[in-house]
Design a protein around this motif. Structure first.
Motif, short mmCIF file in Angstrom:
data_model
loop_
_atom_site.label_atom_id
_atom_site.label_comp_id
_atom_site.label_asym_id
_atom_site.label_seq_id
_atom_site.Cartn_x
_atom_site.Cartn_y
_atom_site.Cartn_z
N LYS A 23 -4.38 142.76 -5.46
CA LYS A 23 -3.04 143.20 -5.86
C LYS A 23 -2.00 142.11 -5.70
O LYS A 23 -1.29 141.75 -6.66
N ASN A 24 -1.88 141.59 -4.50
CA ASN A 24 -0.81 140.61 -4.23
C ASN A 24 -1.13 139.22 -4.75
O ASN A 24 -0.22 138.42 -4.99
N GLY A 25 -2.41 138.91 -4.93
CA GLY A 25 -2.77 137.57 -5.39
C GLY A 25 -3.10 137.52 -6.87
O GLY A 25 -2.35 136.97 -7.68
N ILE A 26 -4.23 138.13 -7.24
CA ILE A 26 -4.72 138.01 -8.62
C ILE A 26 -3.83 138.76 -9.59
O ILE A 26 -3.47 138.24 -10.66
N GLU A 27 -3.45 139.98 -9.25
CA GLU A 27 -2.64 140.77 -10.18
C GLU A 27 -1.28 140.12 -10.43
O GLU A 27 -0.82 140.05 -11.58
N SER A 28 -0.64 139.64 -9.38
CA SER A 28 0.68 139.00 -9.55
C SER A 28 0.60 137.77 -10.43
O SER A 28 1.47 137.54 -11.28
N MET A 29 -0.46 136.98 -10.27
CA MET A 29 -0.58 135.76 -11.06
C MET A 29 -0.87 136.08 -12.52
O MET A 29 -0.25 135.50 -13.43
N LEU A 30 -1.79 137.00 -12.79
CA LEU A 30 -2.11 137.34 -14.17
C LEU A 30 -0.93 137.97 -14.89
O LEU A 30 -0.67 137.67 -16.06
N MET A 31 -0.21 138.84 -14.21
CA MET A 31 0.96 139.46 -14.83
C MET A 31 2.07 138.45 -15.08
O MET A 31 2.86 138.60 -16.03
N HIS A 32 2.12 137.40 -14.27
CA HIS A 32 3.15 136.38 -14.46
C HIS A 32 2.88 135.53 -15.69
O HIS A 32 3.82 135.19 -16.45
N TYR A 33 1.62 135.19 -15.94
CA TYR A 33 1.29 134.30 -17.06
C TYR A 33 0.94 135.05 -18.34
O TYR A 33 1.12 134.51 -19.44
N ILE A 34 0.45 136.27 -18.22
CA ILE A 34 0.00 137.03 -19.40
C ILE A 34 0.74 138.37 -19.40
O ILE A 34 0.49 139.21 -18.54
N GLU A 35 1.61 138.55 -20.35
CA GLU A 35 2.43 139.77 -20.37
C GLU A 35 1.63 141.01 -20.73
O GLU A 35 2.04 142.13 -20.41
N PRO A 43 -1.33 164.74 12.53
CA PRO A 43 -0.91 164.31 11.18
C PRO A 43 -0.19 162.98 11.15
O PRO A 43 -0.14 162.33 10.11
N ASN A 44 0.39 162.55 12.27
CA ASN A 44 1.15 161.29 12.28
C ASN A 44 0.31 160.09 12.72
O ASN A 44 0.84 159.00 12.88
N ALA A 45 -0.99 160.29 12.93
CA ALA A 45 -1.85 159.20 13.38
C ALA A 45 -2.13 158.23 12.24
O ALA A 45 -2.33 158.63 11.09
N ALA A 46 -2.12 156.96 12.55
CA ALA A 46 -2.39 155.93 11.56
C ALA A 46 -3.89 155.74 11.40
O ALA A 46 -4.67 156.03 12.31
N PRO A 47 -4.34 155.27 10.25
CA PRO A 47 -5.76 155.00 10.05
C PRO A 47 -6.27 153.95 11.03
O PRO A 47 -5.53 153.07 11.44
N SER A 48 -7.54 154.07 11.38
CA SER A 48 -8.12 153.14 12.35
C SER A 48 -8.35 151.76 11.77
O SER A 48 -8.25 150.76 12.45
N THR A 49 -8.69 151.68 10.49
CA THR A 49 -8.97 150.40 9.84
C THR A 49 -8.31 150.37 8.48
O THR A 49 -7.87 151.39 7.95
N VAL A 50 -8.25 149.17 7.91
CA VAL A 50 -7.69 149.00 6.58
C VAL A 50 -8.75 149.35 5.56
O VAL A 50 -9.87 148.85 5.61
N GLY A 51 -8.45 150.20 4.63
CA GLY A 51 -9.40 150.60 3.61
C GLY A 51 -8.75 151.46 2.58
O GLY A 51 -7.52 151.66 2.59
N LYS A 52 -9.51 151.99 1.69
CA LYS A 52 -8.99 152.82 0.63
C LYS A 52 -8.43 154.12 1.25
O LYS A 52 -9.07 154.78 2.03
N GLY A 53 -7.22 154.44 0.91
CA GLY A 53 -6.56 155.61 1.44
C GLY A 53 -5.78 155.32 2.70
O GLY A 53 -5.16 156.21 3.26
N SER A 54 -5.82 154.09 3.21
CA SER A 54 -5.09 153.75 4.42
C SER A 54 -3.67 153.34 4.08
O SER A 54 -3.29 153.19 2.92
N LEU A 55 -2.87 153.15 5.11
CA LEU A 55 -1.47 152.80 4.90
C LEU A 55 -1.31 151.40 4.34
O LEU A 55 -0.28 151.09 3.73
N ASP A 56 -2.30 150.53 4.56
CA ASP A 56 -2.20 149.14 4.09
C ASP A 56 -2.72 148.97 2.68
O ASP A 56 -2.70 147.85 2.15
N THR A 57 -3.20 150.02 2.07
CA THR A 57 -3.73 149.91 0.71
C THR A 57 -2.60 149.92 -0.30
O THR A 57 -1.70 150.75 -0.22
N VAL A 58 -2.62 148.98 -1.23
CA VAL A 58 -1.59 148.91 -2.27
C VAL A 58 -2.09 149.69 -3.46
O VAL A 58 -3.12 149.37 -4.05
N GLU A 59 -1.41 150.72 -3.83
CA GLU A 59 -1.79 151.53 -4.98
C GLU A 59 -1.10 151.02 -6.23
O GLU A 59 -0.03 150.48 -6.16
#
Length: 315
Positions: free
Chosen positions: A254-266, A299-315
């Motif tokens: 998301k932050n690396g490949i997607e940003s670069m491709l969207m910048h050069y290819i509309e 309900p307010n507990a954070a996910p134990s690891t980074v993964g799909k559905g976690s708070l660190d996942t960029v949708e």
């Protein structure tokens, strides 16, 4: 022609008139003999004063042929962004030049025996307790383990097996005919980023950016990338090797490949990773496990690891 005969009296007078050749004094041989046999002092000692002796010439010729045939092996290990993956860099080529794909990935012991590219080395590595996958790049090997096994138990055995295989000259990857249409390894097809004259202009630009900007960085981290298609503005990619199970793979996409491709290819609107069936099942199980932990902790507990559905996942 008549010969001239001299009388005896003339011969005697001629011999008296001829000067006599002086004889060599008898003292010279005695001096020479005395010099050769006399004892020499340490100061005046010299090889010239001793009688020469006969010795056999036995000069050793260096065995340059054996020196040239000796192989030098140096394997360097590198860490990757994935703490469960290590990259091993031997100073020689890993994949044969006859294989068009820039990588091969073995995820199960069965894949090391299945056509079209079985690998004795990958079979030995996957037989080590804790090793989950083996990835062959053009000139490097990435070994991934489970998170429950420490590297202190795995790394020495992995290093010894790779060193023995490289030093003995054994074939790392074989090529056999795939009669049943079974593909046991990932990456056995042609390079997905290679130029294809049937590609559209947008796909050609995407492949060029991935080949020149993205692939070198991912290979440096012990992995590789596959292009799976371009549909409705979405670029479909597949991460391999150490990047396949890395926690930061989503951020890389998301932050690396997607940003670069969207910048050069509309025309590019997003980048998504394509998952295999086994990976989808494991992610589903992981999501259920995360949900169960969240319900137990609250309900307010954070996910134990980074993964799909976690708070660190960029949708």
């Amino acid at each position: 022609m008549a010969s001239t005969i001299l009388p005896r009296s003339a011969m005697r007078s001629l011999s008296r008139a001829t000067p006599s050749i002086p004889s060599i004094p008898s003292t010279v041989p005695r001096i020479a003999i005395r010099c050769l046999h006399q004892k020499t002092s340490p100061i005046m000692a010299s090889r010239l004063q001793h009688r020469p002796s006969v010795s056999h010439w036995n000069q050793r010729i260096p065995n340059t042929v054996a020196g040239l045939g000796r192989r030098t092996l140096f394997i360097q290990t590198e860490t990757t962004p994935n703490p469960d993956a290590l990259k091993f860099n031997p100073n020689e080529r890993v994949l044969p030049e006859s294989i068009a794909s820039p990588f091969l990935e073995y995820l199960t012991p069965r894949s090391t025996l299945a056509p079209p590219h079985p690998s004795p080395l990958a079979a030995k590595l996957l037989n080590i307790d804790g090793v989950t996958s083996v990835f062959f790049g053009v000139d490097y090997i990435t070994v991934t383990k489970d998170n429950a096994t420490p590297w202190a138990h795995v790394k020495p055995e992995v290093f010894a097996i790779i060193t023995e295989s490289m030093h003995s000259g054994q074939t790392i990857v074989n090529t056999v005919e795939d009669k049943a249409g079974e593909s046991g390894q990932g990456g056995t097809e042609l390079d997905s980023l290679a130029y294809d004259e049937n590609d559209s202009e947008v796909i050609g630009m995407i492949k060029e950016l991935l080949e020149t900007r993205v692939r070198p960085a991912i290979q440096e981290d012990g992995g590789d990338i596959e292009f799976r298609g371009f549909e409705d503005g979405k670029v479909l990619l597949k991460l391999r090797g150490a990047c396949r199970t890395c926690d930061s793979s989503t951020v890389t996409l998301k932050n690396g490949i997607e940003s670069m491709l969207m910048h050069y290819i509309e025309e590019v609107k997003s980048v998504e990773q394509v998952l295999d069936q086994e990976e989808e099942v494991s992610l589903a199980e992981f999501a259920r496990f995360e949900e169960k932990l969240r319900q137990q902790k609250g309900p307010n507990a954070a996910p134990s690891t980074v993964g799909k559905g976690s708070l660190d996942t960029v949708e």
